[in-house]
Design a protein around this motif. Structure first.
Motif, short mmCIF file in Angstrom:
data_model
loop_
_atom_site.label_atom_id
_atom_site.label_comp_id
_atom_site.label_asym_id
_atom_site.label_seq_id
_atom_site.Cartn_x
_atom_site.Cartn_y
_atom_site.Cartn_z
N PHE A 146 14.03 -0.34 -11.13
CA PHE A 146 14.91 0.39 -10.21
C PHE A 146 14.83 1.89 -10.42
O PHE A 146 14.80 2.68 -9.47
N GLU A 147 14.80 2.32 -11.67
CA GLU A 147 14.86 3.74 -11.98
C GLU A 147 13.48 4.40 -11.97
O GLU A 147 13.36 5.58 -12.29
N ALA A 148 12.42 3.67 -11.62
CA ALA A 148 11.07 4.25 -11.63
C ALA A 148 11.00 5.45 -10.69
O ALA A 148 11.51 5.41 -9.57
N GLU A 149 10.38 6.51 -11.18
CA GLU A 149 10.27 7.71 -10.35
C GLU A 149 9.45 7.43 -9.10
O GLU A 149 9.78 7.88 -8.00
N GLU A 150 8.35 6.69 -9.27
CA GLU A 150 7.52 6.31 -8.13
C GLU A 150 7.92 4.93 -7.65
O GLU A 150 7.72 3.94 -8.33
N LYS A 151 8.49 4.89 -6.47
CA LYS A 151 8.95 3.62 -5.91
C LYS A 151 7.85 3.01 -5.04
O LYS A 151 6.89 3.69 -4.68
N PRO A 152 7.99 1.75 -4.68
CA PRO A 152 6.89 1.08 -3.96
C PRO A 152 6.70 1.58 -2.53
O PRO A 152 7.62 2.12 -1.92
N ASN A 153 5.51 1.39 -2.04
CA ASN A 153 5.21 1.55 -0.63
C ASN A 153 5.29 0.16 -0.02
O ASN A 153 4.58 -0.75 -0.45
N PHE A 154 6.18 -0.03 0.95
CA PHE A 154 6.43 -1.40 1.42
C PHE A 154 5.21 -2.02 2.10
O PHE A 154 5.01 -3.23 2.05
N VAL A 155 4.36 -1.21 2.74
CA VAL A 155 3.17 -1.76 3.37
C VAL A 155 2.18 -2.23 2.31
O VAL A 155 1.60 -3.32 2.41
N ARG A 156 2.00 -1.41 1.28
CA ARG A 156 1.08 -1.80 0.21
C ARG A 156 1.55 -3.08 -0.48
O ARG A 156 0.76 -3.98 -0.78
N VAL A 157 2.87 -3.18 -0.74
CA VAL A 157 3.40 -4.39 -1.37
C VAL A 157 3.15 -5.61 -0.49
O VAL A 157 2.70 -6.67 -0.95
N ASP A 158 3.42 -5.47 0.81
CA ASP A 158 3.31 -6.63 1.70
C ASP A 158 1.88 -7.15 1.81
O ASP A 158 1.66 -8.35 1.94
N PHE A 159 0.89 -6.24 1.74
CA PHE A 159 -0.49 -6.67 1.91
C PHE A 159 -1.24 -6.88 0.60
O PHE A 159 -2.21 -7.64 0.56
N LEU A 160 -0.82 -6.25 -0.48
CA LEU A 160 -1.55 -6.36 -1.73
C LEU A 160 -0.80 -7.16 -2.79
O LEU A 160 -1.39 -7.50 -3.81
N GLU A 161 0.47 -7.44 -2.56
CA GLU A 161 1.24 -8.30 -3.46
C GLU A 161 1.74 -9.50 -2.65
O GLU A 161 2.93 -9.77 -2.56
N THR A 162 0.79 -10.22 -2.08
CA THR A 162 1.15 -11.25 -1.11
C THR A 162 1.87 -12.45 -1.73
O THR A 162 2.61 -13.14 -1.03
N ASP A 163 1.65 -12.72 -3.01
CA ASP A 163 2.40 -13.81 -3.64
C ASP A 163 3.89 -13.52 -3.55
O ASP A 163 4.70 -14.43 -3.29
N PHE A 164 4.26 -12.26 -3.76
CA PHE A 164 5.67 -11.87 -3.67
C PHE A 164 6.12 -11.79 -2.22
O PHE A 164 7.14 -12.38 -1.84
N SER A 165 5.39 -11.05 -1.39
CA SER A 165 5.85 -10.79 -0.03
C SER A 165 5.88 -12.06 0.83
O SER A 165 6.79 -12.24 1.65
N ARG A 166 4.92 -12.95 0.66
CA ARG A 166 4.94 -14.19 1.44
C ARG A 166 6.09 -15.08 1.01
O ARG A 166 6.57 -15.91 1.79
N GLY A 167 6.55 -14.94 -0.22
CA GLY A 167 7.72 -15.69 -0.65
C GLY A 167 9.01 -15.11 -0.11
O GLY A 167 9.96 -15.84 0.18
N LEU A 168 9.06 -13.79 0.04
CA LEU A 168 10.29 -13.14 0.48
C LEU A 168 10.53 -13.28 1.97
O LEU A 168 11.66 -13.52 2.40
N TYR A 169 9.48 -13.13 2.78
CA TYR A 169 9.66 -13.12 4.24
C TYR A 169 9.31 -14.48 4.82
O TYR A 169 8.21 -14.99 4.64
N ALA A 170 10.26 -15.04 5.56
CA ALA A 170 10.03 -16.35 6.17
C ALA A 170 8.89 -16.29 7.18
O ALA A 170 8.14 -17.24 7.35
N ASP A 171 8.76 -15.15 7.87
CA ASP A 171 7.66 -14.95 8.83
C ASP A 171 6.86 -13.75 8.34
O ASP A 171 7.01 -12.63 8.83
N TRP A 172 5.97 -14.00 7.37
CA TRP A 172 5.21 -12.91 6.78
C TRP A 172 4.31 -12.23 7.80
O TRP A 172 4.17 -11.01 7.80
#
Length: 287
Positions: A146-172
């Motif tokens: 949470f306190e990280a100075e550099e926070k995530p880019n949501f597009v990069r997370v959704d396409f490059l961390e797909t194990d996480f993003s496909r689990g979070l979004y019902a319609d990935w």
């Protein structure tokens, strides 16, 4: 690659969606080398010569009129968001000043932190999360410090961390299309943003899903989107994300996530909020 061929890529993607029969023409030949409507079929319907339309797709018509753009949009059956995007792309073909560095505006950071029962984030034009409150962190990226100075880019997370993003979004896949639409809109406004084009190049290289969806060039104003989230602690919630742009429109805005009043999703969001501990730096100062 965008932005140099932005207008042409967008127009070609929209021509590919149409067949001659869609605009009242005969298909002519059984096998067509080019998918969709041809330039020589579109141009007369839009009231321009084939040569002029070809130059338009090539970005060589910097003084194209709004009337011509609207006529092309009519033939291509563009919706309101796509028409606005077309006009932006036509304008920026001749105006590509270098974008200024993006920094979080302090007032927006304070606004985001002031919400305690509503997930809220500040988002930059490239999809960078510039600030988030604890509830948004718990909803969108609990695996990220949470306190990280550099926070995530949501597009990069959704396409490059797909194990996480496909689990979070019902319609990935829909979330992925909305991500690309967000980048499309930013690219139309900020063609000189080298960081934005670098992000797109990175994703084109690393993500097959991004490469496939990018060729479709989805367009949306991304102002209000309802989405189902599968949270591991509280279950499925349907939340509406409302994106509010800053008045100067430098691409920075605030997104708030809300549940329908009285719904099971509201109760689950309330439970999630109850489980979140605000960091010491976010606690109100004592008297």
């Amino acid at each position: 690659m965008y932005p140099g061929s932005a207008l042409g890529e967008f127009l070609r993607s929209r021509r590919a969606r149409l067949q001659p029969e869609d605009v009242g023409l005969r298909s002519g030949v059984r096998h067509r080398r080019v998918a969709g409507l041809r330039r020589e079929e579109l141009a007369p319907l839009a009231g321009v010569s084939v040569g002029y339309y070809t130059r338009l797709e090539q970005g060589q018509s910097p003084n194209v009129s709004e009337e011509v753009l609207d006529s092309v949009a009519r033939v291509l059956r563009l919706d309101d968001d796509e028409v606005a995007h077309l006009h932006r792309l036509a304008r920026v073909t001749r105006a590509r000043e270098k974008a200024r560095p993006e920094r979080l505006r302090p007032g927006i950071g304070r606004m985001v932190d002031s919400f305690t029962e509503t997930p809220a984030i500040a988002v930059g034009r490239r999809g960078d999360i510039l600030a988030w409150n604890p509830l948004a962190h718990a909803l969108l990226a609990p695996h990220w410090p949470f306190e990280a100075e550099e926070k995530p880019n949501f597009v990069r997370v959704d396409f490059l961390e797909t194990d996480f993003s496909r689990g979070l979004y019902a319609d990935w896949e829909q979330k992925a299309r909305d991500d690309i639409a967000y980048l499309e809109g930013s690219l139309g406004r900020f063609p000189g943003d080298e960081g934005l084009t670098a992000l797109i190049e990175e994703l084109l290289t690393l993500s097959p899903e991004f490469r496939t969806l990018w060729t479709e060039h989805p367009v949306s104003n991304c102002a209000s989107i309802a989405r189902a989230y599968r949270h591991p602690d509280v279950g499925v919630m349907t939340l509406t994300a409302e994106f509010l742009r800053t008045p100067d429109d430098e691409g920075q805005g605030v997104t708030m996530f809300q549940a329908e009043a009285g719904s099971p999703s509201e109760e689950r969001l309330r439970r999630l909020a109850g489980s979140v501990r605000r960091p010491a730096s976010a606690q109100p100062a004592g008297r």
